[in-house]
Design an enzyme around this catalytic site. Structure first.
Site, PDB file in Angstrom:
ATOM      1  N   LYS A   1      -3.447   2.602  11.449  1.00 41.12           N
ATOM      2  CA  LYS A   1      -4.215   2.184  10.529  1.00 41.12           C
ATOM      3  C   LYS A   1      -3.851   1.411   9.503  1.00 41.12           C
ATOM      4  O   LYS A   1      -4.070   0.526   9.149  1.00 41.12           O
ATOM      5  CB  LYS A   1      -5.077   3.691   9.682  1.00 41.12           C
ATOM      6  CG  LYS A   1      -5.898   4.308  10.776  1.00 41.12           C
ATOM      7  CD  LYS A   1      -6.295   5.629  10.219  1.00 41.12           C
ATOM      8  CE  LYS A   1      -5.308   6.576  10.333  1.00 41.12           C
ATOM      9  NZ  LYS A   1      -5.776   7.944  10.256  1.00 41.12           N
ATOM     10  N   LYS A   2      -2.297   1.771   9.220  1.00 38.62           N
ATOM     11  CA  LYS A   2      -1.766   1.006   7.940  1.00 38.62           C
ATOM     12  C   LYS A   2      -1.250  -0.410   8.551  1.00 38.62           C
ATOM     13  O   LYS A   2      -1.595  -1.513   7.665  1.00 38.62           O
ATOM     14  CB  LYS A   2      -0.654   1.893   7.549  1.00 38.62           C
ATOM     15  CG  LYS A   2      -0.998   2.951   6.845  1.00 38.62           C
ATOM     16  CD  LYS A   2      -1.609   2.728   5.148  1.00 38.62           C
ATOM     17  CE  LYS A   2      -2.586   3.965   4.792  1.00 38.62           C
ATOM     18  NZ  LYS A   2      -3.258   3.281   3.701  1.00 38.62           N
TER      19      LYS A   2
ATOM     20  N   ASP B   1       0.924  -1.257  -0.043  1.00 40.44           N
ATOM     21  CA  ASP B   1      -0.078  -0.091  -0.132  1.00 40.44           C
ATOM     22  C   ASP B   1       0.898   1.431  -0.311  1.00 40.44           C
ATOM     23  O   ASP B   1       2.051   1.239   0.376  1.00 40.44           O
ATOM     24  CB  ASP B   1      -0.962   0.199   1.223  1.00 40.44           C
ATOM     25  CG  ASP B   1      -2.026   1.154   1.324  1.00 40.44           C
ATOM     26  OD1 ASP B   1      -2.194   1.632   0.002  1.00 40.44           O
ATOM     27  OD2 ASP B   1      -2.876   1.169   2.159  1.00 40.44           O
ATOM     28  N   LYS B   2       0.266   2.267  -0.309  1.00 38.59           N
ATOM     29  CA  LYS B   2       0.934   3.606  -0.421  1.00 38.59           C
ATOM     30  C   LYS B   2       0.107   4.579   0.475  1.00 38.59           C
ATOM     31  O   LYS B   2      -1.116   4.484   0.586  1.00 38.59           O
ATOM     32  CB  LYS B   2       0.742   4.285  -1.931  1.00 38.59           C
ATOM     33  CG  LYS B   2       1.564   5.460  -1.758  1.00 38.59           C
ATOM     34  CD  LYS B   2       0.854   6.505  -2.741  1.00 38.59           C
ATOM     35  CE  LYS B   2      -0.605   6.954  -2.577  1.00 38.59           C
ATOM     36  NZ  LYS B   2      -1.190   8.323  -2.828  1.00 38.59           N
ATOM     37  N   HIS B   3       0.578   5.342   1.425  1.00 43.04           N
ATOM     38  CA  HIS B   3      -0.091   6.387   1.820  1.00 43.04           C
ATOM     39  C   HIS B   3       0.569   7.841   1.772  1.00 43.04           C
ATOM     40  O   HIS B   3       1.708   8.207   1.551  1.00 43.04           O
ATOM     41  CB  HIS B   3      -0.089   6.251   3.492  1.00 43.04           C
ATOM     42  CG  HIS B   3      -0.828   7.328   4.299  1.00 43.04           C
ATOM     43  ND1 HIS B   3      -2.358   7.023   4.506  1.00 43.04           N
ATOM     44  CD2 HIS B   3      -0.471   8.353   5.050  1.00 43.04           C
ATOM     45  CE1 HIS B   3      -2.779   8.042   5.225  1.00 43.04           C
ATOM     46  NE2 HIS B   3      -1.684   8.896   5.358  1.00 43.04           N
TER      47      HIS B   3
ATOM     48  N   SER C   1      -0.798   7.859  14.353  1.00 35.25           N
ATOM     49  CA  SER C   1      -2.085   7.902  13.767  1.00 35.25           C
ATOM     50  C   SER C   1      -2.100   7.098  12.486  1.00 35.25           C
ATOM     51  O   SER C   1      -3.099   6.353  12.023  1.00 35.25           O
ATOM     52  CB  SER C   1      -2.626   9.440  13.632  1.00 35.25           C
ATOM     53  OG  SER C   1      -3.739   9.335  12.948  1.00 35.25           O
TER      54      SER C   1
ATOM     55  N   THR D   1      -9.136  10.668  -0.918  1.00 34.85           N
ATOM     56  CA  THR D   1      -9.583   9.521  -2.037  1.00 34.85           C
ATOM     57  C   THR D   1     -11.177   9.016  -2.174  1.00 34.85           C
ATOM     58  O   THR D   1     -11.580   8.899  -3.003  1.00 34.85           O
ATOM     59  CB  THR D   1      -8.744   8.299  -1.850  1.00 34.85           C
ATOM     60  OG1 THR D   1      -7.119   9.017  -2.098  1.00 34.85           O
ATOM     61  CG2 THR D   1      -8.534   7.173  -2.793  1.00 34.85           C
TER      62      THR D   1
END
Ligand code: URA
Length: 436
Positions: free
Chosen positions: A187-188, A80-82, A183, A120
Site C-alpha cells: 500500500k505504501k 509518509d509515516k506508518h 501488506s 486514523t
C-alpha cells in the site's frame, strides 16, 4: 504453473520464483484463484516463511495489482509515516501538517481501527464534512496545494492486499512478519512515496509485544522498502501504556489540535512525533541533521504554520473552514463526562494497554464487525501515565460515555487494568531503537 503446484512448492518449504508469485497475485485479483487457495498460500507462508527475495517479489506484485500513484507534478519530497498500531496513537494527525509546514508533501493513506488499536480514518470521520474517500482529483489537489492529505485506501490501491488481508484475518495468518511486510509496503509503495518512516510499536498495547519480533519486522520492512527505492527507516517505540492524554476518536482529534496549538502537550507524544518527523526531514534532505530538523519542527509549531496546514487540509477535504478555531463546536460530545478514581492512592506502575484499547469497543468507539457505525464521542481524556500519582482527587482518567451502564463498565475496566503501587516506578524511554 497450476496454482496447486505453487501451493505444493511453498507447502514443502521450497522457494517460489518471481513469475510464480506474480501469476498467483494476478489470479487473486482476477478471481481465477479461489479464496481457499489464497488462504492455503498464506498458511504455507506463515508456517514456512519467505526468503527476503520472495518477500520483495510478493510486495511488488501486490503493489502492482492496482493503481500506483505518481507525483511527478510536485516539486518536493513525497514522504509518509506508518504506524504498526497502538492505543491513543494520534501522531499522524500532527505529523502530516508539521511535515507539510516544513516543505514536504505527505499523501497519507490510512486505515480504520484494527482489533484493540485505533485507526486514523475513524478519527477524521468524527469531523463533520471531512471526506475520507475523496475523488482522486480532490486528493491530489489537496496534497499539491496544502502539502498533506490524510484519506482512506481507495478501491484500486493494492487490491490484492485487500483480498489477502481479509482472508488472513479469518484464517489465523495475520501475525506473519513476511505477510505483514508485504501488506503494509504494497500500500505504501503504491502511494508513490520517496521516503517512509515506520513507527513500530512494541509492548502490551501493540501487535508486536516482544522487542525481538518488533526488530525482525522493522528490519524486514526497511530492507524490502529500500530495495524498492523508497528510502525507509524504522523507529521502535514503546506501547506499554496509552499514548497521550486522550483515547477515542473525537477526543484524539481535540488532543491533536491542542498539540498543534502548544496547549497541554504530552511529553512522550511530543518526543515520538519530533523523532519521526525529523527522520523524514533528514532523509529527504530538507534538514541537514536531526538537530536542525527538530529546531525547524519546533518553529512550525510555535509560529502556527503546522496548525494552519491542518486547518487547510480539513477545509480542502470538505470539513468546516473554521474547525481549528473552536473544534468542540463541531466534534460530538458524550452525554456523561465524569472522572474515575483508583481504589487506593499510589503511583501508576503499569497498565494492560490492550484491554484498555478493547474497552473503547464497549463504548462503541471501536468495531466488532466491519460495517459497524461508531460513536465518535466516547472514550477517555486526562488518561494517567506511568509514574503519575493518583488519589481521590487525581483521577485515572475522565470517562466519556453515553449511558450510566457504559460509564460503570468502563470505570471497572480502568480500575482493573491500571496497576497502582506505593513507590514511584523507574521511567523508561518511549523511543526504544532505530533501525536503518
Ligand atoms: N497492517 C497492515 O496493513 N497489514 C498487516 O498485515 C498488518 C497491519
Amino acid at each position: 504453473m497450476l496454482p496447486q503446484e505453487i501451493l505444493r512448492k511453498k507447502r514443502d518449504g521450497q522457494c517460489l520464483s518471481t513469475s510464480e508469485i506474480q501469476e498467483f497475485i494476478h489470479g487473486v485479483v482476477d478471481g481465477s484463484i479461489v479464496d481457499a487457495q489464497t488462504s492455503a498460500l498464506t498458511m504455507a507462508i506463515f508456517l514456512n516463511g519467505l526468503t527476503p527475495k520472495e518477500t520483495s517479489d510478493l510486495t511488488i506484485a501486490m503493489r502492482d495489482s492496482g493503481d500506483v500513484l505518481r507525483w511527478d507534478d510536485i516539486d518536493g519530497p513525497i514522504v509518509d509515516k506508518h504506524s504498526s498500531g497502538g492505543v491513543g496513537d494520534k501522531i499522524s494527525l500532527m505529523l502530516a501538517p508539521m511535515l507539510a509546514a516544513c516543505g514536504a508533501y505527505c499523501p497519507m493513506i490510512s486505515g480504520r481501527g484494527l482489533g484493540h488499536t485505533g485507526g486514523t480514518l475513524d478519527k477524521f470521520d468524527s469531523i463533520p464534512g471531512y471526506q475520507t474517500s475523496p475523488s482522486n482529483e480532490l486528493f491530489r489537489n489537496t496534497v499539491k496545494t496544502v502539502g498533506c492529505a490524510i484519506i482512506g485506501q481507495t478501491a484500486n490501491l493494492a487490491p490484492a492486499d485487500k483480498k489477502i488481508y481479509a482472508l488472513r484475518d479469518v484464517c489465523g495468518t495475520v501475525e506473519s512478519i513476511d505477510l505483514i511486510t508485504a501488506s503494509i509496503l504494497s500500500k505504501k509503495l503504491a502511494a508513490g512515496l520517496q521516503y517512509l518512516v515506520m513507527d513500530l510499536k512494541c509492548g502490551n498495547g501493540a501487535f508486536m509485544d516482544s522487542l525481538e519480533n518488533a526488530e525482525k519486522l522493522a528490519s524486514s520492512i526497511v530492507a524490502v522498502a529500500n530495495a524498492s527505492n523508497t528510502k525507509t527507516t524504522a523507529v521502535i517505540t514503546d506501547m506499554n501504556q496509552v499514548l497521550g492524554h486522550n483515547v477515542g476518536n473525537a477526543l484524539e482529534v481535540a488532543e491533536a489540535l491542542d498539540f498543534l496549538k502548544g496547549n497541554h502537550v504530552d511529553s512522550r507524544t511530543y518526543e515520538i512525533t519530533l523523532e519521526l518527523c525529523s527522520e523524514l526531514l533528514v532523509a529527504s534532505s530538507l534538514s541537514a541533521d536531526k538537530d536542525a530538523a527538530k529546531n525547524r519542527l519546533k518553529q512550525v509549531l510555535e509560529n502556527g504554520q503546522a496548525l494552519e496546514k491542518f486547518a487547510a487540509m480539513v477545509a480542502s477535504l470538505g470539513g468546516p473552514g473554521d474547525f481549528c478555531d473552536d473544534p468542540w463546536r463541531y466534534l460530538p460530545r458524550a452525554a456523561i463526562i465524569r472522572p474515575v478514581f483508583a481504589s487506593t492512592p499510589g503511583y501508576v506502575c503499569g497498565m494492560n494497554t490492550r484491554a484498555i484499547g478493547l474497552s473503547l469497543i464497549d463504548l462503541n468507539g471501536g468495531r466488532t464487525t466491519p460495517d459497524q457505525k461508531l460513536d465518535y464521542a466516547t472514550g477517555y481524556s486526562e488518561f494517567c501515565q506511568i509514574g503519575d500519582y493518583v488519589d481521590s482527587s487525581v483521577p485515572l482518567a475522565v470517562i466519556h460515555a453515553q449511558t450510566e451502564d457504559q460509564y460503570q463498565a468502563a470505570a471497572e475496566q480502568l480500575r482493573r487494568n491500571i496497576t497502582i503501587q506505593a513507590t514511584k516506578p523507574a521511567l523508561t524511554s518511549c523511543i526504544i531503537k532505530k533501525i536503518s
